[in-house]
Design an enzyme around this catalytic site. Structure first.
Site, mmCIF file in Angstrom:
data_model
loop_
_atom_site.group_PDB
_atom_site.id
_atom_site.type_symbol
_atom_site.label_atom_id
_atom_site.label_comp_id
_atom_site.label_asym_id
_atom_site.label_seq_id
_atom_site.Cartn_x
_atom_site.Cartn_y
_atom_site.Cartn_z
ATOM 1 N N ASP A 16 0.860 -1.188 0.000
ATOM 2 C CA ASP A 16 0.000 0.000 0.000
ATOM 3 C C ASP A 16 0.890 1.230 0.000
ATOM 4 O OD1 ASP A 16 -2.092 1.982 0.833
ATOM 5 O OD2 ASP A 16 -3.253 0.167 1.216
ATOM 6 N N SER A 62 -6.489 1.347 -4.944
ATOM 7 C CA SER A 62 -7.080 2.470 -5.695
ATOM 8 C C SER A 62 -7.845 3.363 -4.740
ATOM 9 C CB SER A 62 -8.067 1.972 -6.767
ATOM 10 O OG SER A 62 -8.655 3.085 -7.424
ATOM 11 N N LYS A 114 -3.591 6.542 -12.545
ATOM 12 C CA LYS A 114 -2.345 5.789 -12.657
ATOM 13 C C LYS A 114 -2.430 4.405 -11.995
ATOM 14 C CE LYS A 114 1.640 8.027 -12.141
ATOM 15 N NZ LYS A 114 2.602 8.998 -11.564
ATOM 16 N N GLY A 125 2.377 -7.658 -15.328
ATOM 17 C CA GLY A 125 3.747 -8.072 -15.666
ATOM 18 C C GLY A 125 4.375 -8.867 -14.532
ATOM 19 N N TYR A 135 -11.747 7.472 -12.476
ATOM 20 C CA TYR A 135 -11.870 6.151 -11.852
ATOM 21 C C TYR A 135 -12.486 5.162 -12.840
ATOM 22 C CZ TYR A 135 -13.328 2.686 -8.281
ATOM 23 O OH TYR A 135 -13.519 1.553 -7.527
ATOM 24 N N ARG A 148 -18.258 8.900 1.335
ATOM 25 C CA ARG A 148 -19.325 8.029 0.857
ATOM 26 C C ARG A 148 -20.516 8.022 1.814
ATOM 27 N NH1 ARG A 148 -16.143 2.987 -1.456
ATOM 28 N NH2 ARG A 148 -14.763 3.559 0.235
HETATM 29 N N1 UDP Z 1 -24.632 10.643 -0.870
HETATM 30 C C1 UDP Z 1 -25.437 11.475 -0.115
HETATM 31 N N2 UDP Z 1 -24.884 12.144 0.944
HETATM 32 C C2 UDP Z 1 -23.575 12.004 1.308
HETATM 33 C C3 UDP Z 1 -22.769 11.124 0.552
HETATM 34 C C4 UDP Z 1 -23.322 10.466 -0.531
HETATM 35 O O1 UDP Z 1 -26.635 11.625 -0.398
HETATM 36 O O2 UDP Z 1 -23.162 12.653 2.289
HETATM 37 C C5 UDP Z 1 -25.212 9.947 -2.018
HETATM 38 C C6 UDP Z 1 -24.424 10.082 -3.328
HETATM 39 O O3 UDP Z 1 -24.785 11.250 -4.011
HETATM 40 C C7 UDP Z 1 -24.848 8.820 -4.055
HETATM 41 C C8 UDP Z 1 -25.102 7.814 -2.941
HETATM 42 O O4 UDP Z 1 -25.243 8.573 -1.743
HETATM 43 O O5 UDP Z 1 -26.050 9.036 -4.753
HETATM 44 C C9 UDP Z 1 -23.958 6.829 -2.750
HETATM 45 O O6 UDP Z 1 -22.778 7.574 -2.723
HETATM 46 P P1 UDP Z 1 -21.375 6.940 -2.391
HETATM 47 O O7 UDP Z 1 -20.395 8.038 -2.485
HETATM 48 O O8 UDP Z 1 -21.476 6.187 -1.124
HETATM 49 O O9 UDP Z 1 -21.126 5.862 -3.523
HETATM 50 P P2 UDP Z 1 -21.299 5.845 -5.116
HETATM 51 O O10 UDP Z 1 -21.976 7.122 -5.590
HETATM 52 O O11 UDP Z 1 -19.934 5.689 -5.642
HETATM 53 O O12 UDP Z 1 -22.174 4.687 -5.331
#
Ligand code: UDP
Length: 322
Positions: free
Chosen positions: A32, A76, A92, A103, A146, A187
């Site tokens: 990592d 990642s 990257k 590789g 991503y 998230r």
């Molecule tokens: N989301 C939200 N409030 C937050 C964080 C995320 O409403 O504080 C929403 C975001 O817009 C998305 C969903 O929750 O529609 C899941 O987001 P996350 O970032 O967990 O994962 P991903 O979008 O990559 O599935």
């Protein structure tokens, strides 16, 4: 004793995979660069003679002495706010990092499983998403760094399989949750639980009608283990097909934590997928796998973890690199 290299070992999924492979009797080499990973997630492994750790960025040449039988490429950044802060590193590690590891796998005659993602489907126009769907990705949007790196990763992994006959596996991971998610990675789940624990309002983006399907980490790890041990080289979705709106999800967290705070609405980020649910027919048929842990139980376990964090950890800034 079989020896496995796990990249992204100090991250959320990587650390759980280290635990699982140690439990299965493997010698685990963790790697990592600690940009988004945290040594705290694997601290308990350092005392084991079956575990070694390399602080290394896999976008640069990878070398590990001795035999390696298997490789799991899980390094990642993995959350939308990461992509915005470190877009070049995100590109990257998915492209150059994957190339280096392919590789390396060839040199070691190792089998490699790469972590792909439901993001290869972008904002999907097919619902639920099965592996034959090619996706709807904006290559130059905020998530493009991503999504496109992961799509390139799948392409180069298949090319190494067909051209070099390398043993490859590709897992497409859908939203996963559990202990060791980075509290401030932006998230939905860590955001909501963190807000509840700090006594802040719960931020739902958009009107909260967008959907996701959340898989508990132990179920995901089981699926990955089975896929690695299978002989199937095409992508396999691993995720939980139980779909929920983000507003409902926020309400569940409010109930779970007993917070008195309310939901507040913020703008929906650009290119935020409107719906997402895995079709797991292929995983069921090929691997005999399906998730076992219901959201109520998974959320309880996850909440226990977040409750155990210190006040300093609860408030620390989102990114080590910011
Ligand atoms: N989301 C939200 N409030 C937050 C964080 C995320 O409403 O504080 C929403 C975001 O817009 C998305 C969903 O929750 O529609 C899941 O987001 P996350 O970032 O967990 O994962 P991903 O979008 O990559 O599935």
């Amino acid at each position: 004793m079989k020896r496995i290299l796990i990249t992204g070992a100090a991250g959320f999924l990587g650390s759980h995979l280290c635990d699982r492979f140690i439990k299965e009797g493997f010698e685990v080499v963790g790697m990592d660069n600690l940009i988004t990973g945290d040594l705290k997630n694997i601290e308990h492994l350092f005392k084991l003679k079956e575990f070694v750790f390399y602080h290394h960025d896999v976008s640069k040449f990878v070398h590990v002495p001795g035999t390696i039988d298997y490789i799991l490429h899980f390094a990642s950044p993995a959350s939308p706010i990461d992509y915005l802060k470190i877009p070049i590193q995100t590109l990257k590690v998915g492209s150059l990092g994957t190339h280096n590891l392919l590789g390396f796998a060839l040199a070691k005659k190792a089998r490699i499983l790469v972590a792909s993602t439901s993001e290869v489907y972008g904002d999907p126009q097919v619902h639920p998403q099965n592996e034959d769907y090619w996706g709807n990705v904006n290559p130059i949007g905020p998530r493009g760094v991503y999504d496109e790196a992961k799509r390139f990763q799948e392409a180069i992994t298949m090319a190494y399989h067909t051209y070099h006959k390398l043993e490859t596996r590709i897992v497409r991971i859908f939203n996963t949750y559990g202990p060791r998610m980075r509290l401030n990675d932006g998230r939905a789940l860590p955001a909501f639980i963190g807000q509840a624990l700090r006594g802040e309002d719960i931020t739902v983006f958009g009107d909260g009608s967008q959907t996701r399907s959340f898989c508990y980490v132990d179920d995901l790890v089981e699926g990955i283990y089975r896929l690695l041990m299978s002989d199937y080289v095409y992508p396999v979705n691993i995720g939980n097909p139980v779909e929920i709106t983000i507003k409902q999800f926020a309400e569940e967290i409010i109930q779970l934590t007993g917070t008195k705070q309310k939901i507040i609405y913020k703008p929906l980020p650009q290119d935020d997928p409107k719906q997402r649910r895995p079709d797991i027919t292929r995983a069921k048929k090929l691997l005999g796998w399906e998730p076992k842990i219901e959201r109520e139980e998974g959320l309880k376990r996850t909440y226990e973890y977040f409750k155990s964090l210190t006040p300093a950890e609860l408030t620390k800034s989102a990114h080590r690199f910011s």
